[in-house]
Design a protein around this motif. Sequence first.
Motif, PDB file in Angstrom:
ATOM      1  N   TRP A   3     -44.518 -69.456 -55.958  1.00 57.05           N
ATOM      2  CA  TRP A   3     -43.514 -68.542 -56.493  1.00 57.05           C
ATOM      3  C   TRP A   3     -44.210 -67.304 -57.000  1.00 57.05           C
ATOM      4  O   TRP A   3     -45.275 -67.392 -57.601  1.00 57.05           O
ATOM      5  CB  TRP A   3     -42.808 -69.169 -57.688  1.00 57.05           C
ATOM      6  CG  TRP A   3     -41.923 -70.323 -57.415  1.00 57.05           C
ATOM      7  CD1 TRP A   3     -42.305 -71.620 -57.248  1.00 57.05           C
ATOM      8  CD2 TRP A   3     -40.502 -70.315 -57.317  1.00 57.05           C
ATOM      9  NE1 TRP A   3     -41.205 -72.404 -57.056  1.00 57.05           N
ATOM     10  CE2 TRP A   3     -40.082 -71.629 -57.097  1.00 57.05           C
ATOM     11  CE3 TRP A   3     -39.554 -69.303 -57.400  1.00 57.05           C
ATOM     12  CZ2 TRP A   3     -38.752 -71.971 -56.948  1.00 57.05           C
ATOM     13  CZ3 TRP A   3     -38.221 -69.644 -57.262  1.00 57.05           C
ATOM     14  CH2 TRP A   3     -37.833 -70.965 -57.029  1.00 57.05           C
ATOM     15  N   GLN A   4     -43.594 -66.155 -56.779  1.00 59.52           N
ATOM     16  CA  GLN A   4     -44.042 -64.917 -57.408  1.00 59.52           C
ATOM     17  C   GLN A   4     -42.808 -64.248 -58.004  1.00 59.52           C
ATOM     18  O   GLN A   4     -41.763 -64.189 -57.348  1.00 59.52           O
ATOM     19  CB  GLN A   4     -44.706 -63.959 -56.426  1.00 59.52           C
ATOM     20  CG  GLN A   4     -46.018 -64.442 -55.875  1.00 59.52           C
ATOM     21  CD  GLN A   4     -45.882 -64.919 -54.457  1.00 59.52           C
ATOM     22  OE1 GLN A   4     -45.015 -64.491 -53.731  1.00 59.52           O
ATOM     23  NE2 GLN A   4     -46.729 -65.839 -54.055  1.00 59.52           N
ATOM     24  N   ILE A   5     -42.965 -63.751 -59.211  1.00 58.90           N
ATOM     25  CA  ILE A   5     -41.897 -63.019 -59.874  1.00 58.90           C
ATOM     26  C   ILE A   5     -42.467 -61.657 -60.221  1.00 58.90           C
ATOM     27  O   ILE A   5     -43.506 -61.559 -60.868  1.00 58.90           O
ATOM     28  CB  ILE A   5     -41.414 -63.753 -61.132  1.00 58.90           C
ATOM     29  CG1 ILE A   5     -40.895 -65.145 -60.748  1.00 58.90           C
ATOM     30  CG2 ILE A   5     -40.340 -62.937 -61.849  1.00 58.90           C
ATOM     31  CD1 ILE A   5     -40.547 -66.022 -61.917  1.00 58.90           C
ATOM     32  N   HIS A   6     -41.783 -60.615 -59.750  1.00 55.38           N
ATOM     33  CA  HIS A   6     -42.273 -59.248 -59.937  1.00 55.38           C
ATOM     34  C   HIS A   6     -41.231 -58.397 -60.653  1.00 55.38           C
ATOM     35  O   HIS A   6     -40.095 -58.279 -60.184  1.00 55.38           O
ATOM     36  CB  HIS A   6     -42.580 -58.594 -58.580  1.00 55.38           C
ATOM     37  CG  HIS A   6     -43.603 -59.317 -57.780  1.00 55.38           C
ATOM     38  ND1 HIS A   6     -44.942 -59.246 -58.047  1.00 55.38           N
ATOM     39  CD2 HIS A   6     -43.468 -60.161 -56.730  1.00 55.38           C
ATOM     40  CE1 HIS A   6     -45.596 -59.994 -57.178  1.00 55.38           C
ATOM     41  NE2 HIS A   6     -44.722 -60.561 -56.370  1.00 55.38           N
ATOM     42  N   ASN A  17     -43.473 -60.931 -65.219  1.00 57.52           N
ATOM     43  CA  ASN A  17     -44.244 -61.067 -63.985  1.00 57.52           C
ATOM     44  C   ASN A  17     -44.992 -62.390 -64.049  1.00 57.52           C
ATOM     45  O   ASN A  17     -45.546 -62.736 -65.094  1.00 57.52           O
ATOM     46  CB  ASN A  17     -45.273 -59.935 -63.857  1.00 57.52           C
ATOM     47  CG  ASN A  17     -44.624 -58.593 -63.652  1.00 57.52           C
ATOM     48  OD1 ASN A  17     -44.091 -58.315 -62.593  1.00 57.52           O
ATOM     49  ND2 ASN A  17     -44.653 -57.767 -64.675  1.00 57.52           N
ATOM     50  N   ALA A  18     -44.997 -63.126 -62.957  1.00 56.39           N
ATOM     51  CA  ALA A  18     -45.720 -64.399 -62.950  1.00 56.39           C
ATOM     52  C   ALA A  18     -45.973 -64.846 -61.521  1.00 56.39           C
ATOM     53  O   ALA A  18     -45.267 -64.450 -60.589  1.00 56.39           O
ATOM     54  CB  ALA A  18     -44.930 -65.466 -63.687  1.00 56.39           C
ATOM     55  N   THR A  19     -46.976 -65.697 -61.372  1.00 60.94           N
ATOM     56  CA  THR A  19     -47.254 -66.370 -60.108  1.00 60.94           C
ATOM     57  C   THR A  19     -47.450 -67.845 -60.415  1.00 60.94           C
ATOM     58  O   THR A  19     -48.193 -68.196 -61.330  1.00 60.94           O
ATOM     59  CB  THR A  19     -48.521 -65.813 -59.443  1.00 60.94           C
ATOM     60  OG1 THR A  19     -48.314 -64.424 -59.169  1.00 60.94           O
ATOM     61  CG2 THR A  19     -48.830 -66.534 -58.149  1.00 60.94           C
ATOM     62  N   GLY A  52     -35.324 -57.026 -60.153  1.00 61.13           N
ATOM     63  CA  GLY A  52     -36.666 -57.550 -59.964  1.00 61.13           C
ATOM     64  C   GLY A  52     -36.720 -58.303 -58.648  1.00 61.13           C
ATOM     65  O   GLY A  52     -35.786 -58.260 -57.846  1.00 61.13           O
ATOM     66  N   LEU A  53     -37.795 -59.020 -58.435  1.00 62.56           N
ATOM     67  CA  LEU A  53     -38.011 -59.716 -57.170  1.00 62.56           C
ATOM     68  C   LEU A  53     -38.547 -61.115 -57.465  1.00 62.56           C
ATOM     69  O   LEU A  53     -39.514 -61.266 -58.206  1.00 62.56           O
ATOM     70  CB  LEU A  53     -39.011 -58.935 -56.315  1.00 62.56           C
ATOM     71  CG  LEU A  53     -39.295 -59.431 -54.924  1.00 62.56           C
ATOM     72  CD1 LEU A  53     -38.035 -59.409 -54.062  1.00 62.56           C
ATOM     73  CD2 LEU A  53     -40.374 -58.575 -54.282  1.00 62.56           C
ATOM     74  N   ILE A  54     -37.905 -62.117 -56.882  1.00 67.23           N
ATOM     75  CA  ILE A  54     -38.372 -63.494 -56.988  1.00 67.23           C
ATOM     76  C   ILE A  54     -38.645 -63.987 -55.577  1.00 67.23           C
ATOM     77  O   ILE A  54     -37.747 -64.007 -54.728  1.00 67.23           O
ATOM     78  CB  ILE A  54     -37.340 -64.396 -57.685  1.00 67.23           C
ATOM     79  CG1 ILE A  54     -37.024 -63.864 -59.095  1.00 67.23           C
ATOM     80  CG2 ILE A  54     -37.858 -65.836 -57.756  1.00 67.23           C
ATOM     81  CD1 ILE A  54     -35.927 -64.616 -59.815  1.00 67.23           C
ATOM     82  N   LEU A  55     -39.885 -64.362 -55.332  1.00 69.09           N
ATOM     83  CA  LEU A  55     -40.301 -64.807 -53.998  1.00 69.09           C
ATOM     84  C   LEU A  55     -40.657 -66.289 -54.013  1.00 69.09           C
ATOM     85  O   LEU A  55     -41.301 -66.770 -54.943  1.00 69.09           O
ATOM     86  CB  LEU A  55     -41.531 -64.027 -53.540  1.00 69.09           C
ATOM     87  CG  LEU A  55     -41.414 -62.504 -53.504  1.00 69.09           C
ATOM     88  CD1 LEU A  55     -42.769 -61.896 -53.161  1.00 69.09           C
ATOM     89  CD2 LEU A  55     -40.366 -62.066 -52.513  1.00 69.09           C
ATOM     90  N   ASP A  60     -38.081 -63.390 -50.296  1.00 69.72           N
ATOM     91  CA  ASP A  60     -37.117 -63.147 -51.375  1.00 69.72           C
ATOM     92  C   ASP A  60     -36.107 -64.292 -51.379  1.00 69.72           C
ATOM     93  O   ASP A  60     -35.492 -64.589 -50.342  1.00 69.72           O
ATOM     94  CB  ASP A  60     -36.410 -61.808 -51.121  1.00 69.72           C
ATOM     95  CG  ASP A  60     -35.505 -61.378 -52.250  1.00 69.72           C
ATOM     96  OD1 ASP A  60     -35.082 -62.226 -53.074  1.00 69.72           O
ATOM     97  OD2 ASP A  60     -35.189 -60.177 -52.309  1.00 69.72           O
ATOM     98  N   ILE A  61     -35.911 -64.944 -52.535  1.00 70.79           N
ATOM     99  CA  ILE A  61     -35.018 -66.097 -52.576  1.00 70.79           C
ATOM    100  C   ILE A  61     -33.573 -65.724 -52.245  1.00 70.79           C
ATOM    101  O   ILE A  61     -32.807 -66.579 -51.811  1.00 70.79           O
ATOM    102  CB  ILE A  61     -35.088 -66.856 -53.914  1.00 70.79           C
ATOM    103  CG1 ILE A  61     -34.613 -65.990 -55.088  1.00 70.79           C
ATOM    104  CG2 ILE A  61     -36.477 -67.414 -54.149  1.00 70.79           C
ATOM    105  CD1 ILE A  61     -34.449 -66.754 -56.389  1.00 70.79           C
TER     106      ILE A  61
END
Length: 93
Positions: A3-6, A17-19, A52-55, A60-61
């Motif tokens: 998961w990546q959150i931007h 922000n997190a990975t 934002g972006l959640i991957l 992208d979810i």
Amino acid sequence: HSWQIHQLKLPNGRVFNATFEKQKKIAVYAKEGSAKTLLVNYMLRYKENYDGLILLNNIDIKELSSKSFYSNVAVIRDEPQFFSGSILDNLVL
């Protein structure tokens, strides 16, 4: 799955922000009112109106089908549930 959150903008004015690396267990904890539940709701697609972006695996979810998304995600919530019977009965369910 990773998961990546931007640049996820939270209502408290903070930007998150997190990975999270694949096959790692994560726990979300912080003080009350810090938007933990909202963050998890975003990650689980219960709410999709965020900035934002959640991957998930670099996708992208919001672009994943529900079937594809939920076949790759598992959640254990910490909401207590008690059933009839003794405390011991509830602990050994």
